[in-house]
Write a protein that holds these residues in place. Sequence first.
Motif, short mmCIF file in Angstrom:
data_model
loop_
_atom_site.label_atom_id
_atom_site.label_comp_id
_atom_site.label_asym_id
_atom_site.label_seq_id
_atom_site.Cartn_x
_atom_site.Cartn_y
_atom_site.Cartn_z
N THR A 135 -1.61 -23.36 -21.50
CA THR A 135 -2.48 -24.50 -21.75
C THR A 135 -1.71 -25.69 -22.29
O THR A 135 -0.91 -25.55 -23.22
CB THR A 135 -3.61 -24.11 -22.74
N TYR A 174 -4.20 -14.86 -14.22
CA TYR A 174 -4.14 -16.25 -14.68
C TYR A 174 -5.48 -16.91 -14.40
O TYR A 174 -5.87 -17.11 -13.25
CB TYR A 174 -3.01 -16.98 -13.95
N ARG A 190 -8.01 -20.11 -14.87
CA ARG A 190 -7.95 -21.56 -15.09
C ARG A 190 -9.31 -22.16 -14.80
O ARG A 190 -9.93 -21.86 -13.78
CB ARG A 190 -6.91 -22.17 -14.14
N LEU A 203 -9.29 -26.11 -19.22
CA LEU A 203 -9.23 -27.52 -18.83
C LEU A 203 -10.10 -28.39 -19.74
O LEU A 203 -11.01 -27.90 -20.40
CB LEU A 203 -9.66 -27.67 -17.38
N GLU A 206 -5.76 -21.10 -18.95
CA GLU A 206 -5.59 -22.55 -19.04
C GLU A 206 -6.99 -23.15 -19.10
O GLU A 206 -7.71 -23.18 -18.10
CB GLU A 206 -4.82 -23.09 -17.84
N CYS A 233 -14.08 -22.20 -12.51
CA CYS A 233 -13.14 -21.19 -13.00
C CYS A 233 -12.49 -20.50 -11.80
O CYS A 233 -13.18 -20.10 -10.86
CB CYS A 233 -13.92 -20.19 -13.83
#
Length: 85
Positions: A63, A33, A35, A19, A17, A26
Amino acid sequence: MNEDGNWHPFDYQNFVELLDDPDAPCELFNKIYLRGGAKSMAQFWRKQREEGLNHVIINFKPTKRPIADCLADMEKYVFPEVNKD
């Protein structure tokens, strides 16, 4: 290099994902996973590359951002950092 003195590359896959904020920290959840922002992901993968990471399979499925924006961030922030010598 491994204990036997030979290079043993490793790879893995992550759900990613990415951002909006490229400077967002991070975080890795459940070892699969990832992100955060593009800059911190670049640093995360750069460190792993120095430890022998050969390649990563990235799945942007979670995402919420448009994929074109994610790919632009990868091109701008991640690829140059991870691939520099």
